[in-house]
Design an enzyme around this catalytic site. Structure first.
Site, PDB file in Angstrom:
ATOM      1  N   ASP A 148      33.386 -27.070  23.360  1.00 51.16           N
ATOM      2  CA  ASP A 148      34.278 -26.226  24.165  1.00 51.16           C
ATOM      3  C   ASP A 148      33.674 -25.897  25.519  1.00 51.16           C
ATOM      4  OD1 ASP A 148      32.324 -24.564  23.073  1.00 51.16           O
ATOM      5  OD2 ASP A 148      33.708 -23.026  22.371  1.00 51.16           O
ATOM      6  N   ASP A 202      27.053 -23.789  28.248  1.00 51.64           N
ATOM      7  CA  ASP A 202      26.654 -22.550  28.911  1.00 51.64           C
ATOM      8  C   ASP A 202      25.167 -22.662  29.267  1.00 51.64           C
ATOM      9  OD1 ASP A 202      26.892 -19.894  29.788  1.00 51.64           O
ATOM     10  OD2 ASP A 202      26.520 -19.071  27.816  1.00 51.64           O
TER      11      ASP A 202
HETATM   12  P1  IMP Z   1      25.016 -22.670  24.964  1.00 51.77           P
HETATM   13  O1  IMP Z   1      24.166 -23.108  23.822  1.00 51.77           O
HETATM   14  O2  IMP Z   1      24.452 -21.476  25.666  1.00 51.77           O
HETATM   15  O3  IMP Z   1      25.332 -23.791  25.933  1.00 51.77           O
HETATM   16  O4  IMP Z   1      26.340 -22.091  24.364  1.00 51.77           O
HETATM   17  C1  IMP Z   1      27.355 -22.842  23.897  1.00 51.77           C
HETATM   18  C2  IMP Z   1      28.291 -22.009  23.048  1.00 51.77           C
HETATM   19  O5  IMP Z   1      28.366 -20.639  23.448  1.00 51.77           O
HETATM   20  C3  IMP Z   1      29.692 -22.534  23.206  1.00 51.77           C
HETATM   21  O6  IMP Z   1      29.947 -23.602  22.332  1.00 51.77           O
HETATM   22  C4  IMP Z   1      30.526 -21.318  22.922  1.00 51.77           C
HETATM   23  O7  IMP Z   1      30.760 -21.188  21.542  1.00 51.77           O
HETATM   24  C5  IMP Z   1      29.678 -20.140  23.382  1.00 51.77           C
HETATM   25  N1  IMP Z   1      30.088 -19.673  24.715  1.00 51.77           N
HETATM   26  C6  IMP Z   1      29.400 -19.756  25.865  1.00 51.77           C
HETATM   27  N2  IMP Z   1      30.077 -19.220  26.887  1.00 51.77           N
HETATM   28  C7  IMP Z   1      31.260 -18.808  26.376  1.00 51.77           C
HETATM   29  C8  IMP Z   1      32.431 -18.176  26.952  1.00 51.77           C
HETATM   30  O8  IMP Z   1      32.533 -17.886  28.158  1.00 51.77           O
HETATM   31  N3  IMP Z   1      33.448 -17.921  26.088  1.00 51.77           N
HETATM   32  C9  IMP Z   1      33.391 -18.219  24.766  1.00 51.77           C
HETATM   33  N4  IMP Z   1      32.332 -18.804  24.194  1.00 51.77           N
HETATM   34  C10 IMP Z   1      31.259 -19.088  24.990  1.00 51.77           C
END
Ligand code: IMP
Length: 176
Positions: free
Chosen positions: A100, A103
């Protein structure tokens, strides 16, 4: 945090549909003749998955897995936990992760290592609906991207806040 929140649309339903079609065309061209297995990361990518696979004109095999790096909070814990392993054999195959949002990149960089080193896939690529590049702490980027967004917490079209709002047809930011 899901009570009385104010949402503001960032990306509308039509723009999403057009971009998903375009991505489907590109993926179809890139994966022709390959052994494509999409691996959707639950739950945030379910809506995106349903739309993108129907725009890939190839015999796609769909697989799912569940990881956690976020709880109900809106900040990264810095590590991931595989809660449900991929449900199809992937060794020697062309894996396309459907996510999705990228981040911090913690989730996808851990998954890249897992699929390349432990699962022995032939190729590993990422298709993400959204990207928040300003938040990145790991060196990883999606190969196929829907939209790049600024650093807001976003919901809708599969993305949640406290497990709500996944069913919105558009992508919104939480303004308060
Ligand atoms: P990362 O490991 O920090 O890249 O995070 C990835 C996961 O964090 C995504 O698959 C989402 O489930 C969640 N996430 C990060 N930012 C958002 C946001 O703005 N809205 C909803 N979920 C988020």
């Amino acid at each position: 945090m899901t009570e009385n929140v104010v949402l503001e649309e960032m990306i509308g339903e039509l723009a999403i549909a057009e971009r998903v079609k375009e991505l489907g065309r590109i993926i179809t061209a890139d994966y022709a003749g390959k052994d494509l297995v999409t691996v959707s990361v639950l739950k945030g990518s379910v809506i995106f998955t349903a739309d993108i696979v129907r725009n890939i004109d190839l015999p796609v095999e769909m697989a799912f897995m569940a990881v956690s790096s976020y709880g109900d909070a809106t900040s990264s814990s810095g590590r991931i936990n595989i809660r449900m392993d991929v449900d199809r054999p992937v060794a020697g195959r062309d894996v396309l992760i459907i996510e999705d949002i990228v981040d911090t990149g913690v989730t996808l960089s851990s998954l890249r290592e897992y699929f390349l080193k432990e699962k022995g896939v032939r190729s590993f690529k990422i298709c993400s609906l959204l990207d928040k590049p300003s938040r990145r702490i790991k060196n990883i980027n999606p190969d196929y991207l829907g939209f790049s967004v600024e650093d807001h917490f976003v919901v809708g079209y599969g993305l949640d806040a406290g497990n709500k709002y996944r069913n919105l047809k558009n992508i919104c930011k939480i303004v308060s």
